[in-house]
Design a protein around this motif. Structure first.
Motif, PDB file in Angstrom:
ATOM      1  N   THR A  32       0.835  -1.199   0.000  1.00  0.00           N
ATOM      2  CA  THR A  32       0.000   0.000   0.000  1.00  0.00           C
ATOM      3  C   THR A  32       0.867   1.244   0.000  1.00  0.00           C
ATOM      4  OG1 THR A  32      -1.746  -1.141   1.227  1.00  0.00           O
ATOM      5  CG2 THR A  32      -1.819   1.267   1.208  1.00  0.00           C
ATOM      6  N   PHE A  34       0.469   5.684  -0.560  1.00  0.00           N
ATOM      7  CA  PHE A  34      -0.477   6.792  -0.554  1.00  0.00           C
ATOM      8  C   PHE A  34       0.111   7.965  -1.334  1.00  0.00           C
ATOM      9  CE2 PHE A  34      -3.265   5.048   2.666  1.00  0.00           C
ATOM     10  CZ  PHE A  34      -2.434   4.222   3.410  1.00  0.00           C
ATOM     11  N   TYR A  36      -0.259  12.121  -1.693  1.00  0.00           N
ATOM     12  CA  TYR A  36      -0.772  13.332  -1.065  1.00  0.00           C
ATOM     13  C   TYR A  36      -0.417  14.542  -1.920  1.00  0.00           C
ATOM     14  CZ  TYR A  36      -0.990  10.550   3.281  1.00  0.00           C
ATOM     15  OH  TYR A  36      -1.254   9.601   4.225  1.00  0.00           O
ATOM     16  N   LEU A  44      -1.336  18.230   4.386  1.00  0.00           N
ATOM     17  CA  LEU A  44      -1.325  17.252   3.303  1.00  0.00           C
ATOM     18  C   LEU A  44      -2.742  16.784   3.054  1.00  0.00           C
ATOM     19  CD1 LEU A  44       1.586  17.078   4.640  1.00  0.00           C
ATOM     20  CD2 LEU A  44       1.706  14.830   3.565  1.00  0.00           C
ATOM     21  N   LEU A  46      -4.869  13.883   1.260  1.00  0.00           N
ATOM     22  CA  LEU A  46      -4.776  12.571   0.642  1.00  0.00           C
ATOM     23  C   LEU A  46      -5.521  12.586  -0.684  1.00  0.00           C
ATOM     24  CD1 LEU A  46      -3.892   9.582   0.881  1.00  0.00           C
ATOM     25  CD2 LEU A  46      -6.123   9.139   1.908  1.00  0.00           C
ATOM     26  N   ILE A  93       3.442  14.347  -2.609  1.00  0.00           N
ATOM     27  CA  ILE A  93       4.204  13.497  -1.687  1.00  0.00           C
ATOM     28  C   ILE A  93       3.599  12.103  -1.672  1.00  0.00           C
ATOM     29  CG2 ILE A  93       4.925  13.175   0.714  1.00  0.00           C
ATOM     30  CD1 ILE A  93       4.609  16.174   1.119  1.00  0.00           C
ATOM     31  N   LEU A  97       3.434   2.094   3.212  1.00  0.00           N
ATOM     32  CA  LEU A  97       3.222   1.373   4.464  1.00  0.00           C
ATOM     33  C   LEU A  97       4.236   0.247   4.581  1.00  0.00           C
ATOM     34  CD1 LEU A  97      -0.576   0.772   5.147  1.00  0.00           C
ATOM     35  CD2 LEU A  97       1.070   1.910   6.622  1.00  0.00           C
ATOM     36  N   GLY A 100       2.777  -2.825   7.882  1.00  0.00           N
ATOM     37  CA  GLY A 100       1.423  -2.574   8.372  1.00  0.00           C
ATOM     38  C   GLY A 100       1.343  -1.615   9.531  1.00  0.00           C
ATOM     39  N   ASP A 101       2.469  -1.024   9.929  1.00  0.00           N
ATOM     40  CA  ASP A 101       2.431  -0.234  11.145  1.00  0.00           C
ATOM     41  C   ASP A 101       2.896   1.202  10.983  1.00  0.00           C
ATOM     42  OD1 ASP A 101       4.077   0.025  14.237  1.00  0.00           O
ATOM     43  OD2 ASP A 101       1.929  -0.156  13.976  1.00  0.00           O
ATOM     44  N   GLU A 102       3.607   1.504   9.972  1.00  0.00           N
ATOM     45  CA  GLU A 102       4.161   2.854   9.868  1.00  0.00           C
ATOM     46  C   GLU A 102       4.280   3.267   8.412  1.00  0.00           C
ATOM     47  OE1 GLU A 102       7.362   3.550  12.558  1.00  0.00           O
ATOM     48  OE2 GLU A 102       8.260   5.053  11.265  1.00  0.00           O
ATOM     49  N   GLN A 103       3.980   4.548   8.194  1.00  0.00           N
ATOM     50  CA  GLN A 103       4.132   5.092   6.849  1.00  0.00           C
ATOM     51  C   GLN A 103       5.473   5.810   6.748  1.00  0.00           C
ATOM     52  OE1 GLN A 103       0.994   7.329   4.940  1.00  0.00           O
ATOM     53  NE2 GLN A 103      -0.574   6.249   6.143  1.00  0.00           N
ATOM     54  N   PHE A 105       7.605   8.409   4.292  1.00  0.00           N
ATOM     55  CA  PHE A 105       7.296   9.402   3.277  1.00  0.00           C
ATOM     56  C   PHE A 105       8.466   9.653   2.345  1.00  0.00           C
ATOM     57  CE2 PHE A 105       3.171  11.162   4.409  1.00  0.00           C
ATOM     58  CZ  PHE A 105       2.972  10.567   5.632  1.00  0.00           C
ATOM     59  N   GLY A 106       8.125   9.888   1.098  1.00  0.00           N
ATOM     60  CA  GLY A 106       9.117  10.341   0.140  1.00  0.00           C
ATOM     61  C   GLY A 106       9.409  11.814   0.349  1.00  0.00           C
ATOM     62  N   PRO A 107      10.451  12.329  -0.288  1.00  0.00           N
ATOM     63  CA  PRO A 107      10.843  13.732  -0.117  1.00  0.00           C
ATOM     64  C   PRO A 107       9.959  14.709  -0.870  1.00  0.00           C
ATOM     65  CG  PRO A 107      12.307  12.660  -1.650  1.00  0.00           C
ATOM     66  CD  PRO A 107      11.395  11.589  -1.122  1.00  0.00           C
TER      67      PRO A 107
END
Lengths: 114, 115
Positions: A32, A34, A36, A44, A46, A93, A97, A100-103, A105-107
């Motif tokens: 998964t 995302f 933004y 941000l 979504l 951006i 995931l 399953g616990d933390e996203q 992020f790209g720069p």
């Protein structure tokens, strides 16, 4: 820690053209991701949730035919802004995931449509 | 529905001052709560998190406690440094089974610390 990259980091394109932005998870697999959009000095927003091997889920008000999302592998999702207009200029951006616990992020990618 | 309200910035402090950035939330069920930091020109980085009521998240001198009774997750630091200058985002996420779902972000608070 997990690393997410985006390419390009910035792009300028002419109105009416299409632009593709890549989001890669470098050292983990992400079923998964995302996408933004961030306006200056704002939060941000979504746009869509991208699931590997299936169609993306778009948030209300986001045009799926304009913002094409493809999540063809467990490490790559792409966002294509089709027929770009100046109002599409923004900071895009992605996040992925991990476990399953933390996203992570790209720069971000700065898109400017002239 | 789910939403996050953050105190409006910008916040300007002198080095070594005490920092509080307020964050309250509205959510169904039992969300996980996060603080993310965005340094100039960079992407968001997770600063700390708490997954259940009364949990305290902490990292790099920053702390936040998950208060269910006041639906709050205020960010604090006892002594800020110039290097803490950044935009701070409060966020929540609901679990779907064992997986965290989408994040709901506050508007962000710009912090500037002067030497």
């Amino acid at each position: 820690g997990a690393v997410v990259s985006q390419h390009p980091s910035w792009v300028i394109c002419k109105s009416g053209t299409s632009v593709k932005i890549e989001c890669r998870s470098l050292d983990f697999q992400a079923t998964t991701m995302f996408w933004y959009r961030q306006f200056p000095k704002q939060s941000l927003m979504l746009m869509a949730t991208s699931n590997e091997g299936s169609k993306a889920t778009y948030e209300q008000g986001v045009e799926k035919d304009k913002f094409l999302i493809n999540h063809a592998s467990l490490t790559l999702s792409t966002l294509t802004v089709t027929s770009a207009h100046p109002e599409d200029s923004s900071f895009y951006i992605c996040s992925a995931l991990a476990g399953g616990d933390e996203q992570y992020f790209g720069p971000g990618t700065r898109l400017t449509v002239t | 529905g789910n939403s996050v309200t953050q105190m409006e910035g910008p916040v300007t402090l002198s080095e070594e001052a005490f920092l509080t950035i307020n964050c309250t939330y509205t959510a169904t069920g039992y969300p996980s709560l996060f603080w993310y930091v965005q340094y100039p020109g960079e992407g968001l980085q997770l600063l700390l998190k708490a997954t259940k009521a009364d949990d305290k998240g902490s990292n790099k001198g920053f702390e936040a406690t998950y208060r269910k009774e006041t639906t709050s997750f205020h960010l604090e630091k006892g002594s800020v440094q110039v290097s803490d200058s950044a935009v701070y985002f409060c966020a929540l996420s609901q679990r779907r089974g064992s997986t965290l779902g989408r994040l709901y972000f506050g508007r962000g608070t710009q912090l500037t610390v002067w030497p």
